[in-house]
Design a protein around this motif. Structure first.
Motif, short mmCIF file in Angstrom:
data_model
loop_
_atom_site.label_atom_id
_atom_site.label_comp_id
_atom_site.label_asym_id
_atom_site.label_seq_id
_atom_site.Cartn_x
_atom_site.Cartn_y
_atom_site.Cartn_z
N GLN A 169 0.82 -1.21 0.00
CA GLN A 169 0.00 0.00 0.00
C GLN A 169 0.86 1.27 0.00
O GLN A 169 0.40 2.33 -0.43
CB GLN A 169 -0.94 0.02 1.19
CG GLN A 169 -0.25 0.29 2.53
CD GLN A 169 -1.18 0.10 3.69
OE1 GLN A 169 -1.48 -1.02 4.06
NE2 GLN A 169 -1.64 1.19 4.26
N ASP A 194 -3.59 2.76 7.47
CA ASP A 194 -3.59 1.37 7.94
C ASP A 194 -4.86 0.98 8.69
O ASP A 194 -5.40 -0.10 8.49
CB ASP A 194 -2.38 1.14 8.86
CG ASP A 194 -1.09 1.00 8.06
OD1 ASP A 194 -1.11 0.34 7.01
OD2 ASP A 194 -0.07 1.57 8.47
N LYS A 239 -6.44 -0.99 -0.06
CA LYS A 239 -5.43 0.08 0.02
C LYS A 239 -4.75 0.35 -1.32
O LYS A 239 -3.96 1.28 -1.43
CB LYS A 239 -4.36 -0.30 1.06
CG LYS A 239 -4.89 -0.65 2.46
CD LYS A 239 -5.56 0.53 3.13
CE LYS A 239 -5.74 0.31 4.63
NZ LYS A 239 -6.72 -0.73 4.95
#
Length: 550
Positions: free
Chosen positions: A305, A331, A337
């Motif tokens: 990500q 996160d 993501k």
């Protein structure tokens, strides 16, 4: 201190730290008696070959003789032989008949055919029966010895040469690691380590493998210190000559390729380490010439990500969050993501003045790969075709979660082997062949690598701390400082700040983060798995390969 007997009356005293390197070398140098190689030699004129037999016995071989093909087969049934020499023309069963009967009993045994005839059909019959060598009479003892060396000793001789080569290189690499290296010098060190890892894998010399593993660990200790000292400077402009990083890769490396004629295929195989590329290279080289093999640096965290979004956006994570506020998820936020890579790439190319017709395809399963292969011709109308292939990342996660994959990819060599096996039977292999057939240029790269983690490092955090085993970010982290590179101000590393007191920590070497709760179970479950997100040569120094069709 350890005392080691070097020779009668001579004792060497070394430190325990030195012993971890010295002892495997001593083991490698021991010359233990080898079992004699057993030869079966069938020739109706064997009595005339006594000089040859004595010559071989003096060289340490054990030779059993037969005067006919039938006698040779009978002897072969009663005893294990390492190699068979067969005269082609004998009474009582000729050489070709004996060859077929011997191969029916043990197909793996090497057979050398010896004949007076140079007729092509006889040679073809023998070669078609899978002989290992073919000699024309009269043969001299050195011809026989050369054939034995070539067939039986080739692997041992290659192994000994490889071991000797690494022993000589070991000291040079060790001295280099202790110097103050530049980012490009670290690339060269990593290339050397991977080269010897692959060479020693062929030799199957366990003692040398142990030494190489220890040297890689030593290198990663020094590399971790190097990253701590230099990484922030690369990002904030203090270092005027930084390496190519994830977010500068497309601008510095891909864009110049777009100025050339014809379509370009940009193939990103996620989690592809440099050693895995070297395993794929011989297959791909059947269709492509390697124009340039470069290595660049993945940003931190070495996680998809962050690193892959940065690569396609041409921006660091905090810059992506600012420029594309609706497309960046942190996160602790729910959702995919890496859902906006095509959007990020299109925006970067437009900023760079390369607003062109392009395609972006992400492959996450076999069926999607097959569909792309079957519809390949549709891609030829685009200047740039980006293909993101997720298999290697899925393999590393599956290896953690599935016992059968753990067993198939038990160590580094097996992990490389299963990657190669997948590639050879994958739709990606078919796609690459089609790219070559269309005479298009291709780039193979990745977003980050992985490292096999072996030792836990305790960390404590609240329930919002991310789950990655190689990096943690949160507002109340407690960790062992010597085990990590800490970034207390995320802005220094161009990382999003989720809270006022957010800290990022990155595991170094082959460590992985473990919580005190249920510690032993957690450690046993994740030890010896392949992870990414932290700082290591394997995760951060990754391939960028430019290829043109043959």
């Amino acid at each position: 201190m350890l005392r080691i007997l070097k020779s009668p009356g001579e004792i060497a005293v070394i430190s325990a730290d030195s012993a971890k390197f010295v002892i495997p070398f001593l083991r490698a140098e021991l010359k233990l008696p080898m079992e004699k190689i057993q030869i079966l030699w069938a020739d109706d004129e064997i009595d005339l070959l006594k000089p040859h037999l004595l010559f071989l016995q003096e060289k340490g071989y054990d030779v059993t003789t037969a005067k006919s093909g039938n006698e040779a087969v009978d002897l072969f049934e009663k005893k294990h032989y390492d190699i068979v020499f067969l005269d082609e023309n004998m009474p009582g069963g000729n050489g070709l008949e004996a060859l077929n009967r011997i191969k029916a009993k043990r197909s793996d045994v090497p057979v050398v055919m010896i004949t007076k005839s140079e007729e092509e059909n006889l040679m073809e019959d023998a070669i078609g029966s899978k002989i290992s060598d073919y000699l024309i009479k009269p043969v001299n003892p050195n011809q026989i010895l050369l054939s034995l060396k070539k067939i039986l000793d080739n692997k041992r001789l290659v192994s000994e040469k490889t071991t000797s080569g690494y022993q000589q290189e070991f000291r040079n690499i060790g001295m280099t690691i202790s110097d103050r290296l530049s980012f490009s010098e670290w690339v060269e060190v990593y290339k050397k380590l991977v080269f010897w890892e692959l060479e020693l894998e062929k030799s199957q010399d366990e003692s040398m493998h142990e030494i190489l593993t220890m040297q890689k660990n030593e290198a990663n200790v020094s590399f971790g210190k190097f990253i701590e000292q230099n990484y922030i400077g690369w990002l904030n402009g203090k270092d005027k000559n930084p390496p190519v990083l994830s977010h500068t890769l497309i601008q510095k490396k891909l864009v110049p390729q777009l100025d050339k004629e014809g379509p370009v295929f940009f193939v990103l195989i996620d989690n592809l380490r440099y050693d895995q590329w070297k395993m794929l290279q011989p297959v791909i080289s059947q269709y492509f010439k390697v124009d340039n093999e470069e290595l660049f640096y993945a940003i931190l965290p070495t996680a998809t990500q962050y690193a892959r979004n940065a690569l396609f956006a041409g921006l660091m994570p905090s810059e992506i969050e600012k420029k594309f506020p609706g497309s960046w998820l942190n996160d602790e936020e729910e959702g995919g993501k890496n859902m906006h890579e095509e959007e990020f790439l299109a925006a970067q190319l437009k900023r760079l003045g390369r607003d062109m017709k392009m395609s972006y395809t992400k492959i996450t399963n076999h069926a999607a790969g097959k569909r792309l292969s079957e519809n390949f011709n549709n891609l030829m109308q685009n200047k740039l075709n980006v293909i993101v292939y997720n298999f290697v990342d899925m393999l590393s996660h599956a290896r953690t979660e599935m016992e059968v994959i753990r067993e198939l990819a038990d160590d580094e060599a097996a992990y490389r082997s299963i990657t190669l096996s997948w590639f050879e039977h994958s739709p990606l292999h078919d796609i690459i062949k089609q790219i070559a057939e269309k005479k298009c240029r291709m780039i193979i790269t990745t977003d980050h690598g992985t490292i096999k983690v072996t030792e836990p490092s305790k960390v404590v955090g609240d329930r919002n701390v991310n789950t990655n085993l190689r990096y943690k970010q949160g507002k109340s982290l407690d960790y062992i400082k010597k085990d990590v590179f800490e970034v207390r101000n995320p802005a220094d590393a161009f990382l999003p700040r989720q809270h006022v007191s957010t800290t990022f920590v990155f595991a170094k070497q082959d460590l992985f983060f473990a919580y005190p709760n249920n510690y032993n179970h957690y450690v046993n479950y994740y030890r010896n798995t392949f992870q990414h997100g932290g700082i290591s040569l394997e995760e951060m120094i990754i391939p960028y390969i430019t290829l043109s069709p043959k």
